[in-house]
Structures are given as structure tokens and as C-alpha cells.
Enzyme design. Structure first.
Site, PDB file in Angstrom:
ATOM      1  N   CYS A 122       1.015  -0.642   0.735  1.00 58.08           N
ATOM      2  CA  CYS A 122      -0.391  -0.282   0.201  1.00 58.08           C
ATOM      3  C   CYS A 122       0.621   1.267   0.056  1.00 58.08           C
ATOM      4  CB  CYS A 122      -1.200   0.062   1.093  1.00 58.08           C
ATOM      5  SG  CYS A 122      -1.744  -1.543   0.737  1.00 58.08           S
ATOM      6  N   HIS A 263      -3.737   7.372   2.661  1.00 55.54           N
ATOM      7  CA  HIS A 263      -3.762   5.450   1.707  1.00 55.54           C
ATOM      8  C   HIS A 263      -5.300   5.138   2.728  1.00 55.54           C
ATOM      9  CE1 HIS A 263      -3.736   1.285   1.223  1.00 55.54           C
ATOM     10  NE2 HIS A 263      -3.999   0.944   2.081  1.00 55.54           N
ATOM     11  N   ASN A 293      -9.974  -0.480  -0.499  1.00 52.78           N
ATOM     12  CA  ASN A 293      -8.602  -0.990  -0.666  1.00 52.78           C
ATOM     13  C   ASN A 293      -7.926  -1.443  -2.450  1.00 52.78           C
ATOM     14  OD1 ASN A 293      -6.314  -0.314  -0.169  1.00 52.78           O
ATOM     15  ND2 ASN A 293      -6.924  -1.646   2.348  1.00 52.78           N
TER      16      ASN A 293
HETATM   17  O1  UT7 Z   1      -3.936  -1.799   3.506  1.00 48.64           O
HETATM   18  C1  UT7 Z   1      -3.126  -2.425   3.951  1.00 48.64           C
HETATM   19  C2  UT7 Z   1      -2.918  -2.449   5.656  1.00 48.64           C
HETATM   20  N1  UT7 Z   1      -4.294  -3.166   5.677  1.00 48.64           N
HETATM   21  C3  UT7 Z   1      -5.086  -2.827   6.965  1.00 48.64           C
HETATM   22  O2  UT7 Z   1      -4.569  -1.290   6.939  1.00 48.64           O
HETATM   23  C4  UT7 Z   1      -6.132  -2.941   7.416  1.00 48.64           C
HETATM   24  C5  UT7 Z   1      -6.147  -3.446   8.904  1.00 48.64           C
HETATM   25  N2  UT7 Z   1      -7.028  -3.524   9.946  1.00 48.64           N
HETATM   26  C6  UT7 Z   1      -8.256  -3.023  10.078  1.00 48.64           C
HETATM   27  O3  UT7 Z   1      -8.942  -2.268   8.791  1.00 48.64           O
HETATM   28  C7  UT7 Z   1      -9.912  -4.130  10.799  1.00 48.64           C
HETATM   29  O4  UT7 Z   1      -8.695  -5.037  11.776  1.00 48.64           O
HETATM   30  C8  UT7 Z   1     -10.700  -4.854   9.454  1.00 48.64           C
HETATM   31  C9  UT7 Z   1     -11.799  -4.509   9.112  1.00 48.64           C
HETATM   32  C10 UT7 Z   1     -10.110  -5.673   9.212  1.00 48.64           C
HETATM   33  C11 UT7 Z   1     -10.909  -5.534  10.601  1.00 48.64           C
HETATM   34  O5  UT7 Z   1     -12.028  -4.676  11.831  1.00 48.64           O
HETATM   35  P1  UT7 Z   1     -11.940  -5.059  13.755  1.00 48.64           P
HETATM   36  O6  UT7 Z   1     -12.554  -4.125  13.679  1.00 48.64           O
HETATM   37  O7  UT7 Z   1     -10.345  -5.149  13.899  1.00 48.64           O
HETATM   38  O8  UT7 Z   1     -12.195  -6.415  13.366  1.00 48.64           O
HETATM   39  P2  UT7 Z   1     -11.741  -7.978  14.450  1.00 48.64           P
HETATM   40  O9  UT7 Z   1     -10.947  -8.911  12.858  1.00 48.64           O
HETATM   41  O10 UT7 Z   1     -11.582  -7.713  15.479  1.00 48.64           O
HETATM   42  O11 UT7 Z   1     -13.007  -8.602  14.910  1.00 48.64           O
HETATM   43  C12 UT7 Z   1     -14.326  -8.529  15.271  1.00 48.64           C
HETATM   44  C13 UT7 Z   1     -15.868  -9.351  14.643  1.00 48.64           C
HETATM   45  C14 UT7 Z   1     -15.064 -10.777  15.191  1.00 48.64           C
HETATM   46  O12 UT7 Z   1     -16.239 -11.433  15.670  1.00 48.64           O
HETATM   47  P3  UT7 Z   1     -15.755 -12.252  17.359  1.00 48.64           P
HETATM   48  O13 UT7 Z   1     -14.746 -12.555  17.572  1.00 48.64           O
HETATM   49  O14 UT7 Z   1     -15.683 -10.551  17.367  1.00 48.64           O
HETATM   50  O15 UT7 Z   1     -17.282 -12.954  17.672  1.00 48.64           O
HETATM   51  C15 UT7 Z   1     -15.344 -10.623  14.008  1.00 48.64           C
HETATM   52  O16 UT7 Z   1     -14.899 -12.306  13.855  1.00 48.64           O
HETATM   53  O17 UT7 Z   1     -16.292  -9.158  13.416  1.00 48.64           O
HETATM   54  C16 UT7 Z   1     -16.479 -10.123  13.095  1.00 48.64           C
HETATM   55  N3  UT7 Z   1     -15.769  -9.835  11.224  1.00 48.64           N
HETATM   56  C17 UT7 Z   1     -16.620 -10.005  10.970  1.00 48.64           C
HETATM   57  N4  UT7 Z   1     -18.000  -9.774  10.708  1.00 48.64           N
HETATM   58  C18 UT7 Z   1     -19.217  -9.699  10.147  1.00 48.64           C
HETATM   59  C19 UT7 Z   1     -15.121  -9.976  11.107  1.00 48.64           C
HETATM   60  N5  UT7 Z   1     -15.040  -9.944   9.264  1.00 48.64           N
HETATM   61  C20 UT7 Z   1     -16.386  -9.862   9.435  1.00 48.64           C
HETATM   62  C21 UT7 Z   1     -17.471  -9.214   8.065  1.00 48.64           C
HETATM   63  N6  UT7 Z   1     -18.275  -9.101   8.613  1.00 48.64           N
HETATM   64  N7  UT7 Z   1     -16.420  -8.817   7.222  1.00 48.64           N
END
Ligand code: UT7
Length: 338
Positions: A122, A263, A293
Site C-alpha cells: 500500500c 492511504h 482498499n
Molecule cells: O492496506 C493494508 C493495511 N491494512 C489495513 O490497514 C487493515 C487494518 N485492519 C482493519 O482495518 C481491521 O482490523 C478490519 C476491518 C480488517 C477488521 O476490523 P476489526 O474491528 O479489527 O474486527 P475484528 O477482526 O476484531 O473482528 C471483530 C468481529 C469478530 O467477531 P467476534 O470474534 O468478535 O465474534 C470477527 O469474526 O467481527 C467479526 N468479523 C466480521 N463480521 C461481519 C470479521 N469480519 C467480519 C465481516 N462481517 N466481514
């Protein structure tokens, strides 16, 4: 405001034109609801993304990059034969080799250009921008195309809800030229890599470590793997740190910046970074809702959005910031010159 513009080169480089291209096909949150266990509310609240553009299967990165480059050159009013060099930042090259830049050179008809690809995920566009600027500042090149382009849909597992909702396809091209008398152009940059983060965001298969085999395919190693939480924490801290660093080194603050173009990985990361920099959101370019993204393409695509919204004018002081797989982090300070 004190802006120390100590010229380090007799020739300064500027961005003289921008062109952007996204494929017409849309992948909306509603579409994704039918593919994986997700919902529009979660995606919108956690990422800010509503829809992304993806290619028809089989469309390579060089096609998107070439379209963006054609628009960029048309906006500048010059032909491809005037281009001296082409740098393509991408993590989704058409092939392992030859470089996508070679394919773009042929498709564009940029008969006298040489070029190469740059892999920094990125941050690829920001790193390529500096390389293009250095070619111009050396005095050896007058017109360098710097392109950020990715077909992320070619390496995304559309059964993995943690990654498939995030990414889109697109390309942005910029032309780098010497400044005219009195212009400032690119002012300063700060780059950093931290390879200890390599395991948090990668595509492990298909390289020399894990050449393609039936086993690598079965293990889904040819798709993007991301530990979203770890990446999120580092992104929020490091993108702001390098952006602050480049401001401080030039004795200015966030309030001096007319337009902040970060970004586009997650709306929450953008807002947290802007907050740390003391930047009101009306000076931040955000288009992640429409494109997701697009990896190396996000910043030139956001430049295009800013131009179309009338937010970039000759003389605007602009801050660019990126964060991505590697980890790679970058920030760039420049004056907009058209
Ligand atoms: O450009 C390259 C660099 N990349 C980035 O900058 C990405 C950085 N990371 C992020 O943007 C975030 O971490 C994400 C958007 C990828 C994820 O968001 P989050 O708030 O960190 O969610 P999480 O991974 O902690 O997941 C929270 C909950 C989980 O469920 P439980 O364990 O709390 O029951 C996940 O299983 O949300 C669940 N979850 C979803 N639910 C519905 C994860 N993905 C999804 C989804 N839809 N697509």
C-alpha cells in the site's frame, strides 16, 4: 507558517497531471452479503466501505494501469512517445516477470520509455513517487509516469469475510516533471520499513519460498492473509508518526496543510490519523466508501477525487501518508502545482 524549503537539488520535481481508472463492475456490500456471513452495517461501521470496483475475470493490472496513464497524458496534453520512464507500483503484476511496466510501455506506445515495477504494497505509490522524482531531479529525465495499480480481486479469497470485504481494483497515474521557475513541487518525504511485520499481511504462495504446487493451492497460499487487528494498531500509530515527522522536519503543523491524502485502508484509521495530526476532516480526502482498499492505487485515485471535488489548487500544501504490508510506511509533503 515557517516552511524551510532548502533545495537539495538544482532541479525540483512536481506532479504535473493525474489520471485514474477503475473497472466498471461494482461489488457492493449487498453483493458480499450473498457470498459470506457479513452485513452492510458491519462493513460500513468497521471500515467505511460501501462498494468497490472489480475487474471482469482475466483483466490484468497492466490494462488498468494503461487506461489511467492514457487519461493522465491526455490531461497533460502530451503523447506517450514523450514519456522517458514508467514506474508501476503493484503487488498484483500481470506475471512474475516481465515487469508490468514493460507491458504498460507496449500498450501505451511509449516508444522511448524504460521502466520497472516497485513492490511496497500500500506504500508502493509513495515509494514510486520518490523514485520518479529522483529521476527528474537528476536532470536525466523530463517526463516520468508513476502509476499505482492493483487487481486485488485476483488474490482475494471470496470465502474469507475478514479480507474479501476490504479490497477493490483500480489504477492511478501521475506524471512527474521538472518544476518551472518559482514552483516548489515535491518538498520532503519520510519512509520506513519494518520487516518484522511481514507475517501480519502477505500472500505467501507463488514466490521462491513457496512455489506454486497443489499443496500451496490447497492451503490457500495464493490469497491475501491478514491479521487485521495487528495491522490496524501499527497502521494507526506509524502512519501518524511518519506524517508528523515530515511536518516537524519542515517546521509546520497539521493546521498548515490544505489537503491530506492518506492511504484508504479503513475509514477509522484515516480518522484516527487525522485526529492525531490535528487535521479537520474537511481537509482530508476520503473515497474509501466508493473504492475500498485498492492497495497501490488508493493515493493517486484519491488525488483524482480531490481534483474533481475542486480541493486541489495550484499552491495547495498537500500531505500524503501510507501504510501497508511489509510493513511499509511513507509520508510525503508537496506543493500542488496545477
Ligand atoms: O492496506 C493494508 C493495511 N491494512 C489495513 O490497514 C487493515 C487494518 N485492519 C482493519 O482495518 C481491521 O482490523 C478490519 C476491518 C480488517 C477488521 O476490523 P476489526 O474491528 O479489527 O474486527 P475484528 O477482526 O476484531 O473482528 C471483530 C468481529 C469478530 O467477531 P467476534 O470474534 O468478535 O465474534 C470477527 O469474526 O467481527 C467479526 N468479523 C466480521 N463480521 C461481519 C470479521 N469480519 C467480519 C465481516 N462481517 N466481514
Amino acid at each position: 507558517m515557517s516552511l524551510s524549503l532548502k533545495p537539495r537539488h538544482s532541479v525540483r520535481a512536481k506532479i504535473s497531471a493525474v489520471g485514474a481508472y477503475v473497472p466498471p463492475r461494482l461489488l457492493t456490500n449487498a453483493d458480499l452479503e450473498k457470498m459470506v456471513a457479513t452485513n452492510d452495517q458491519w462493513i460500513t461501521e468497521r471500515t467505511g466501505i460501501r462498494e468497490r470496483h472489480i475487474v471482469e475475470p482475466g483483466t490484468p493490472t497492466s490494462d488498468l494501469a494503461t487506461e489511467a496513464a492514457k487519461i493522465c497524458l491526455a490531461n497533460r496534453g502530451i503523447g506517450a512517445e514523450e514519456v522517458d520512464a514508467i514506474i508501476v507500483a503493484t503487488v498484483t503484476p500481470d506475471m512474475m516477470f516481465p515487469a508490468t511496466a514493460c507491458l504498460v510501455q507496449a500498450k501505451l506506445g511509449a516508444t522511448k520509455a524504460w521502466g520497472f515495477d516497485l513492490s511496497a504494497a500500500c506504500s508502493g505509490y509513495l515509494y514510486a513517487l520518490q523514485m520518479g522524482a529522483k529521476l527528474v531531479e537528476s536532470g536525466a529525465h523530463k517526463k516520468v509516469l508513476v502509476i499505482g495499480a492493483d487487481v486485488m480481486s485476483s488474490i482475494i479469497d471470496y470465502t474469507d469475510r475478514s479480507t474479501c470485504i476490504l479490497f477493490g481494483d483500480g489504477a492511478g497515474a501521475t506524471l512527474i516533471e521538472p518544476c518551472e521557475e518559482g514552483e516548489v513541487g515535491l518538498i520532503d518525504y519520510l519512509h520506513e520499513v519494518d520487516g518484522s511485520g511481514a507475517s501480519a499481511l502477505n500472500m505467501p504462495g507463488g514466490g521462491s519460498l513457496h512455489p506454486a504446487t497443489h499443496a500451496t493451492i490447497d492451503a490457500k497460499q495464493h490469497f491475501v492473509h491478514q491479521d487485521g487487528g495487528s495491522v490496524y494498531k501499527v497502521a494507526v500509530r506509524k502512519m501518524a508518526e511518519l506524517a508528523e515527522g515530515v511536518l516537524k522536519r519542515n517546521e509546520i503543523t497539521g493546521s498548515d496543510i490544505d489537503c491530506f491524502i492518506p492511504h484508504q485502508a479503513n475509514r477509522r484509521i484515516i480518522e484516527a490519523t487525522a485526529d492525531r495530526l490535528g487535521m479537520p476532516l474537511e481537509r482530508v480526502v476520503i473515497n474509501i466508501d466508493r473504492y475500498g482498499n485498492t492497495t497501490a492505487a488508493t493515493i493517486p485515485l484519491a488525488m483524482d477525487t480531490a481534483i474533481k471535488e475542486g480541493r486541489l489548487k495550484k499552491g495547495s500544501l498537500v500531505l500524503l501518508a501510507s501504510f501497508g504490508g511489509g510493513y511499509t510506511i511513507g509520508s510525503t509533503l508537496l506543493r500542488w502545482e496545477f
